[in-house]
Design a protein around this motif. Structure first.
Motif, PDB file in Angstrom:
ATOM      1  N   THR A 172     -15.228   0.348   1.059  1.00 29.12           N
ATOM      2  CA  THR A 172     -14.690   1.070  -0.095  1.00 29.12           C
ATOM      3  C   THR A 172     -15.783   1.968  -0.670  1.00 29.12           C
ATOM      4  OG1 THR A 172     -13.282  -0.842  -0.596  1.00 29.12           O
ATOM      5  CG2 THR A 172     -13.484   0.837  -2.299  1.00 29.12           C
ATOM      6  N   ARG A 209     -13.660  -3.896   6.050  1.00 33.62           N
ATOM      7  CA  ARG A 209     -13.242  -2.810   5.168  1.00 33.62           C
ATOM      8  C   ARG A 209     -14.452  -2.215   4.456  1.00 33.62           C
ATOM      9  NH1 ARG A 209     -10.161  -5.553   2.438  1.00 33.62           N
ATOM     10  NH2 ARG A 209     -11.372  -5.904   0.538  1.00 33.62           N
ATOM     11  N   ALA A 262      -6.624   6.064   1.924  1.00 33.86           N
ATOM     12  CA  ALA A 262      -7.560   6.110   3.050  1.00 33.86           C
ATOM     13  C   ALA A 262      -8.461   7.341   2.921  1.00 33.86           C
ATOM     14  CB  ALA A 262      -6.793   6.152   4.356  1.00 33.86           C
ATOM     15  N   ARG A 293     -11.652   3.192   2.562  1.00 27.51           N
ATOM     16  CA  ARG A 293     -10.750   3.408   1.435  1.00 27.51           C
ATOM     17  C   ARG A 293     -11.475   4.043   0.257  1.00 27.51           C
ATOM     18  NH1 ARG A 293      -5.263   3.168   2.284  1.00 27.51           N
ATOM     19  NH2 ARG A 293      -5.057   2.076   4.258  1.00 27.51           N
ATOM     20  N   ARG A 313       0.823  -1.220   0.000  1.00 28.69           N
ATOM     21  CA  ARG A 313       0.000   0.000   0.000  1.00 28.69           C
ATOM     22  C   ARG A 313       0.857   1.269   0.000  1.00 28.69           C
ATOM     23  NH1 ARG A 313      -0.869   1.890   5.419  1.00 28.69           N
ATOM     24  NH2 ARG A 313       0.118   0.530   6.961  1.00 28.69           N
TER      25      ARG A 313
END
Length: 560
Positions: free
Chosen positions: A527, A525, A346, A339, A259
């Motif tokens: 997105t 997570r 981020a 994200r 990343r």
């Protein structure tokens, strides 16, 4: 790490009543299924002459094999785990099996492997293990809880536990004291060095200037003192394609995470450099210690002070223009989990004020890509979503997934109770028993077949032909047994998901408001894409998929 073994059990069969059948004769001795427990703390790892997990395991296995009273054993290993706490993965797994009645003996190399906390270790020896009727053996201490001298040893055990506990506390104090001394001396103890510096190859814990990057630090302070904004400085560095600190370390091989491969300069990165006293030659350690002039400075104290004064003035000017947010302190529920779907960076929580100074003034917050403005790239400017929108959307989606989980689990439970499921379960069981019986018979016949050949009852060609047919049939039977075992497992009546996950989900299925605790446990997570499209990855997705698979397998049964 768990390893199972069965010890010389050709003539021993468990009858399920705590006794054994030995050559067909009942023996009232207790059947011991042992847990071999090994532990090594991180500070002991790699020490010359120190403990070794491999040595512990070898000693325990040798002890068990030399003592024929153990029916079976299973190995549990906590490597790199402190003995001060009893919350260890392998230890917890061992205790679960003890509580389920699957193990009734615990064997360790010595008492310190069980734990170094005097009160907790004593509680397990005197309360927990006796309650579950568990025999405890410490090999090197020559302690066995069922022997006649156990009462005498009971006077020594608490003393040894106290020594172990004191040892752990002493090590902790010495380590803390050593760290404190190093802090006062200005020794740099962290893994990664500040941008602009590198580790001195000739003096451990000392920083020297990295000429490849120190010039960029000087530029940052100079530009800021000339009136450039944080975003403007980040933009200039990105335009010149100068790697930011994280990317610089990645390119040098100091950090491995992919990343960081495309990381860029941001407002936050610039701000941290401007606030770090390391650049004037000082070392700040923790919250209480600081050392002055521990290494060569990149920035003069006058330049650092001028930049600090400009930051204060800039903040005061911003507050005067935009007003204070006062009591408005929105909580970032997805910190570290959010994200940008456009660039992969981020997303941060940004506070805003609408209609400032008017009657309808409103304070609100948005989640915004960290690449916005700092990269001077328009493609990420649209990846933003209001906090209320994202919080509500995720809460709704999560509630739907939780209800799906619970409902699917209930459907499987209902299928399990169906008469057709029970019938099929019993049918598979009978098939298994039949095939296992035939396989055992073939294995027993093999020895008799060889005896017939030796005695001349069978000639060589007859012996080889019959043996080949037996071997083929036995191999086929073994394959069928494996398949039936797997199928039977999928049909078991009391299908359970991971206990902690299932209980957590059942308790939260009616949530309406998200909390940091909920998102930490259930969301892996999130997105966010352009157009406010959201993709959520849950921590329990594997369990939910398992439920769907089971429901698909059982679907035919419920309809029959």
């Amino acid at each position: 790490m768990a390893r199972k073994s069965r010890l010389d059990t050709a003539a021993i069969l468990d009858n399920g009543q705590g006794s054994v059948l030995l050559n067909g004769i009942k023996d009232s001795r207790t059947v011991y299924r042992a847990a071999l427990y090994a532990r090594l703390s991180a500070e002991d790892s790699g020490k010359a002459g120190g403990e070794s997990i491999e040595n512990q395991i070898s000693l325990l296995e040798l002890f068990v094999k030399e003592n024929g009273e153990f029916f079976s054993y299973e190995l549990f290993v906590d490597n790199g785990k402190s003995g001060v706490t009893f919350d260890r993965p392998a230890f917890n797994k061992m205790m679960d099996k003890i509580k389920q009645g699957k193990l009734n003996c615990v064997i360790v190399k010595d008492l310190s492997r069980l734990g170094r906390n005097y009160l907790e270790a004593g509680n397990y020896l005197e309360q927990v293990f006796p309650f579950y009727k568990v025999r405890f053996i410490s090999v090197l201490d020559r302690y066995d809880s069922i022997h006649a001298n156990a009462a005498d040893e009971g006077l020594v055990i608490p003393l040894k536990n106290l020594v172990n506990s004191s040892y752990a506390k002493d090590i902790s104090k010495k380590a803390a004291s050593a760290i404190e001394v190093k802090m006062k001396q200005g020794v740099y103890r962290h893994r990664y060095v500040p941008y602009g510096y590198k580790k001195d190859p000739e003096k451990k814990g000392h920083l020297i200037i990295d000429t490849d990057t120190a010039c960029n630090v000087k530029d940052i302070f100079r530009w800021y003192r000339q009136g450039e904004s944080l975003g403007g400085i980040a933009g200039q560095l990105n335009k010149k394609e100068i790697p930011c600190p994280a990317r610089y370390q990645y390119e040098k091989g100091e950090i491995k995470e992919e990343r960081h491969k495309n990381s860029v300069w941001t407002n936050i990165t610039i701000k941290r450099i401007l606030e770090n006293r390391v650049y004037v030659g000082d070392m700040v350690c923790g919250k209480t210690y600081s050392s002055i002039n521990t290494h060569e400075a990149i920035i003069s104290r006058e330049e650092f002070s001028e930049a600090a004064k400009l930051r204060e003035e800039s903040h005061a000017k911003w507050e005067k223009a935009n007003g204070s947010y006062g009591c408005y302190k929105p909580e970032n529920l997805f910190k570290g989990k959010l994200r940008c779907g456009k660039c992969g960076m981020a997303m941060k929580l940004v506070k805003r004020i609408k209609n400032k100074g008017k009657i309808n003034e409103r304070r609100y917050a948005v989640y915004q890509c960290c690449g916005y403005k700092s990269k001077f790239q328009k493609e990420c400017s649209k990846v933003t979503i209001s906090k209320d929108e994202l919080d509500n959307a995720v809460a709704g989606a999560l509630q739907l997934q939780l209800k799906t989980f619970v409902n699917t689990e209930k459907i499987i439970s209902d299928i399990n109770k169906a008469s057709a499921a029970k019938s099929q379960h019993e049918e598979v069981y009978l098939q298994l028993q039949s095939k296992k019986g035939r396989a055992a018979k073939l294995e027993n016949m093999e020895e008799g077949l060889y005896e017939d050949f030796k005695e001349g009852i069978l000639d060589k060609s007859e012996y080889l032909d019959i043996r080949q047919r037996h071997t083929s049939e036995l191999n086929e039977l073994k394959k069928e047994i494996v398949q039936l075992e797997a199928f039977r497992k999928s049909l078991k009546r009391d299908f359970k998901t991971v206990v902690n996950t299932a209980e957590l989900i059942r308790g939260l299925q009616d949530i309406h408001n998200l909390t940091n605790d909920i998102t930490r446990q259930l969301i892996e997570r999130i997105t966010v894409y352009e157009g406010k499209r959201i993709l959520v990855k849950y921590t329990f997705e594997d369990e939910l998929e398992k439920l769907h698979d089971i429901m698909g397998e059982r679907g035919g049964i419920s309809n029959s």
